[in-house]
Design a protein around this motif. Structure first.
Motif, PDB file in Angstrom:
ATOM      1  N   ASP A 350     -21.082 -37.079 -16.254  1.00 31.48           N
ATOM      2  CA  ASP A 350     -20.539 -37.081 -17.612  1.00 31.48           C
ATOM      3  C   ASP A 350     -19.019 -36.950 -17.626  1.00 31.48           C
ATOM      4  N   ASP A 351     -18.388 -37.335 -16.525  1.00 34.84           N
ATOM      5  CA  ASP A 351     -16.931 -37.260 -16.418  1.00 34.84           C
ATOM      6  C   ASP A 351     -16.357 -38.637 -16.094  1.00 34.84           C
ATOM      7  N   VAL A 352     -16.819 -39.649 -16.824  1.00 33.09           N
ATOM      8  CA  VAL A 352     -16.343 -41.018 -16.592  1.00 33.09           C
ATOM      9  C   VAL A 352     -15.761 -41.587 -17.882  1.00 33.09           C
ATOM     10  N   ALA A 353     -15.026 -42.675 -17.741  1.00 38.14           N
ATOM     11  CA  ALA A 353     -14.463 -43.389 -18.883  1.00 38.14           C
ATOM     12  C   ALA A 353     -14.672 -44.876 -18.661  1.00 38.14           C
ATOM     13  N   LYS A 354     -14.683 -45.622 -19.754  1.00 39.71           N
ATOM     14  CA  LYS A 354     -14.832 -47.073 -19.681  1.00 39.71           C
ATOM     15  C   LYS A 354     -13.509 -47.733 -20.039  1.00 39.71           C
ATOM     16  N   VAL A 355     -13.089 -48.669 -19.189  1.00 37.85           N
ATOM     17  CA  VAL A 355     -11.866 -49.427 -19.437  1.00 37.85           C
ATOM     18  C   VAL A 355     -12.232 -50.907 -19.418  1.00 37.85           C
ATOM     19  N   ASP A 378      -4.969 -51.048  -6.215  1.00 36.10           N
ATOM     20  CA  ASP A 378      -3.604 -50.665  -5.841  1.00 36.10           C
ATOM     21  C   ASP A 378      -3.259 -49.254  -6.312  1.00 36.10           C
ATOM     22  N   GLU A 379      -3.950 -48.775  -7.350  1.00 33.44           N
ATOM     23  CA  GLU A 379      -3.749 -47.409  -7.834  1.00 33.44           C
ATOM     24  C   GLU A 379      -4.781 -46.447  -7.256  1.00 33.44           C
ATOM     25  N   ASN A 380      -5.587 -46.938  -6.291  1.00 31.28           N
ATOM     26  CA  ASN A 380      -6.614 -46.134  -5.626  1.00 31.28           C
ATOM     27  C   ASN A 380      -7.643 -45.580  -6.622  1.00 31.28           C
ATOM     28  N   ILE A 381      -8.006 -46.425  -7.591  1.00 29.78           N
ATOM     29  CA  ILE A 381      -9.008 -46.060  -8.599  1.00 29.78           C
ATOM     30  C   ILE A 381     -10.335 -46.702  -8.225  1.00 29.78           C
ATOM     31  N   ASN A 382     -11.361 -45.890  -8.017  1.00 26.97           N
ATOM     32  CA  ASN A 382     -12.667 -46.405  -7.621  1.00 26.97           C
ATOM     33  C   ASN A 382     -13.470 -46.846  -8.845  1.00 26.97           C
ATOM     34  N   ILE A 383     -14.148 -47.973  -8.722  1.00 29.25           N
ATOM     35  CA  ILE A 383     -14.993 -48.505  -9.791  1.00 29.25           C
ATOM     36  C   ILE A 383     -16.435 -48.078  -9.544  1.00 29.25           C
ATOM     37  N   LYS A 384     -17.074 -47.498 -10.554  1.00 29.74           N
ATOM     38  CA  LYS A 384     -18.445 -47.017 -10.428  1.00 29.74           C
ATOM     39  C   LYS A 384     -19.473 -48.035 -10.930  1.00 29.74           C
ATOM     40  N   VAL A 395     -15.303 -51.698 -16.813  1.00 24.07           N
ATOM     41  CA  VAL A 395     -15.612 -50.894 -15.632  1.00 24.07           C
ATOM     42  C   VAL A 395     -15.720 -49.430 -16.042  1.00 24.07           C
ATOM     43  N   LEU A 396     -16.549 -48.697 -15.326  1.00 19.80           N
ATOM     44  CA  LEU A 396     -16.591 -47.242 -15.436  1.00 19.80           C
ATOM     45  C   LEU A 396     -15.795 -46.656 -14.290  1.00 19.80           C
ATOM     46  N   ILE A 397     -14.921 -45.700 -14.605  1.00 22.59           N
ATOM     47  CA  ILE A 397     -14.103 -45.031 -13.597  1.00 22.59           C
ATOM     48  C   ILE A 397     -14.103 -43.536 -13.885  1.00 22.59           C
ATOM     49  N   ASP A 398     -13.597 -42.739 -12.947  1.00 23.26           N
ATOM     50  CA  ASP A 398     -13.430 -41.313 -13.216  1.00 23.26           C
ATOM     51  C   ASP A 398     -12.478 -41.117 -14.382  1.00 23.26           C
ATOM     52  N   ARG A 399     -12.824 -40.203 -15.271  1.00 27.17           N
ATOM     53  CA  ARG A 399     -12.061 -40.034 -16.505  1.00 27.17           C
ATOM     54  C   ARG A 399     -10.604 -39.646 -16.239  1.00 27.17           C
ATOM     55  N   ARG A 400     -10.348 -38.921 -15.165  1.00 23.53           N
ATOM     56  CA  ARG A 400      -8.978 -38.467 -14.917  1.00 23.53           C
ATOM     57  C   ARG A 400      -8.020 -39.619 -14.628  1.00 23.53           C
ATOM     58  N   TYR A 401      -8.561 -40.796 -14.320  1.00 16.35           N
ATOM     59  CA  TYR A 401      -7.704 -41.945 -14.030  1.00 16.35           C
ATOM     60  C   TYR A 401      -7.553 -42.893 -15.228  1.00 16.35           C
ATOM     61  N   ALA A 405      -5.224 -46.250 -15.327  1.00 15.60           N
ATOM     62  CA  ALA A 405      -5.893 -47.550 -15.293  1.00 15.60           C
ATOM     63  C   ALA A 405      -5.423 -48.434 -16.439  1.00 15.60           C
ATOM     64  N   VAL A 406      -5.313 -47.870 -17.639  1.00 14.79           N
ATOM     65  CA  VAL A 406      -4.865 -48.657 -18.792  1.00 14.79           C
ATOM     66  C   VAL A 406      -3.463 -49.192 -18.553  1.00 14.79           C
TER      67      VAL A 406
END
Length: 418
Positions: A350-355, A378-384, A395-401, A405-406
């Motif tokens: 429950d700690d993800v965000a959608k971009v 390039d920003e080392n953001i993992n896609i779930k 994409v769903l990613i960790d919310r802290r990023y 990401a935006v």
């Protein structure tokens, strides 16, 4: 005379000074030769106050009485707006939903339009009225009771009236001056769009952009109602704001028009579900019955295979709003208890965000996904999780990023350039 629909949101009618400012904008359009239908929301904060009163009275409230209470906010605004216009010398009259009448289904709190007869308002125009001030968000059900359309319903009311009366345009006045390539609070490079296609706006609204209510855009696209989004607090003219229109009105579409996001998402995975025909229906029918708004869905080969049936199980992953996780959990656990489905574990993140990136130009350009994924890598953001349609990639990613990401995607697609 030509007809114009003007909708003013809660912040645009927040107090008497704001109502006077909105009335001056209406007066200007009347002086230009338009008959006007004004759709108003409740004053800013008033609907939340009314909802609080209902919930403070009864936690298990009657939905019919809930609608009767919360619809009153728009009635007050409509009356005040009509009084202000009359004081300015503009022939105006307020209209509640039952007086038009705005006929809806009987689903209280989430009603849908059935019909908007023109006769009553047209008669008043013939008698000299120039402005009909209509309370948004409300209607009348088959049983004669007041109904409401759900949050953001005044946008939908405005579009419905524009379609029913053949309005030249529907102007949506709010606290922002148009549609931006992304949220300016996250990216200082965000740029206001001059035009955007219905399909793009529909995707942006459904993916988290808050400027227009999704149902209003659906209705505008169905009936080809040209929408203009502009600020109540700027001196505006007919070229201000952002025009939401048919694709053929846009000369050359960008590959990507905007970056949308939704912060409050959750990823739910049913681990080792039996891989057989009908399993997806068995999972998602109980979720639908529970009112869970499922978005992205991915089916994977499970890491845990039954020893006697290798490859006969799968993992099923879906996303939903984080405030619906417990409802989703109960729905699938009840389905398992009833023997409808079987799974080993239920994993929730429950700690993800959608971009998402959105653009009708994707239809004719290759490489959009590659550029998006490279920018995130390039920003080392993992896609779930990944989900695509003809004009969007999410994409769903960790919310802290999320903010990173935006900004990265906005730069990657050079959206700051006109």
């Amino acid at each position: 005379m030509p007809l114009l629909v003007m909708k003013f949101g809660g912040t645009s009618v927040a107090d008497l000074d704001c109502i006077a400012n909105a009335a001056r904008k209406v007066q200007r359009e009347v002086e230009r030769g338009y008959d006007v239908i004004v759709i108003v929301s409740a004053m800013s904060g008033r609907t939340n106050e009314l909802v609080g009163w209902v919930e403070g009275t009864s936690r298990l409230y009657d939905a019919r009485e809930y609608d009767a209470v919360v619809a009153s906010g728009e009635n007050v605004t409509a009356g005040l707006m009509a009084l202000r216009l009359q004081q300015m010398g503009v022939p105006a009259r307020s209209w509640q939903g039952w007086q038009v009448p705005i006929n809806t289904t009987g689903q209280h709190g989430a009603a849908r339009f059935v019909s908007i007869p023109r006769e009553n308002i047209d008669q008043k125009y013939a008698e000299g009225m120039r402005v009909a001030v209509v309370a948004g968000f409300q209607g009348i059900g088959p049983d004669g009771r007041i109904t409401t359309l759900g949050r953001g319903g005044s946008d939908t009311t405005a579009v419905a009236f524009a379609a029913a009366f053949g309005a030249e345009r529907c102007d949506i006045y709010t606290d922002v001056d148009g549609i931006y390539t992304t949220d300016p609070r996250i990216s200082r490079k965000a740029r206001k769009l001059e035009k955007i296609a219905f399909e793009e706006m529909l995707e942006l609204s459904s993916l988290g952009a808050k400027v227009l209510q999704t149902r209003s855009v659906e209705l505008a696209m169905r009936y080809n109602v040209r929408l203009r989004v502009l600020s109540s607090f700027d001196d505006t003219d007919e070229t201000s704001g952002t025009l939401v229109c048919a694709e053929d009105e846009i000369m050359e579409s960008r590959v990507v028009s905007g970056v949308a996001f939704s912060r409050d998402e959750a990823k739910v995975t049913l681990v080792t579900v039996e891989d057989r025909p009908g399993i997806s229906a068995a999972i998602f029918e109980p979720l639908a019955a529970a009112g869970v708004n499922v978005d992205m869905i991915v089916q994977n080969i499970s890491e845990r295979d039954y020893e006697d049936h290798p490859g006969a199980v799968t993992d099923m992953t879906f996303s939903c709003p984080v405030n619906q996780v417990e409802r989703a959990r109960k729905a699938v656990e009840d389905a398992r208890a009833e023997g409808v489905i079987a799974y080993d574990d239920l994993a929730v993140d429950d700690d993800v965000a959608k971009v998402s990136v959105v653009g009708i130009g994707m239809r004719s350009h290759a490489g959009v996904a590659a550029r998006m994924f490279r920018a995130l890598a390039d920003e080392n953001i993992n896609i779930k999780v990944i989900s695509t349609s003809e004009i969007k990639i999410s994409v769903l990613i960790d919310r802290r990023y999320l903010e990173l990401a935006v900004q990265a995607l906005h730069d990657a697609f050079q959206l700051e350039e006109a």
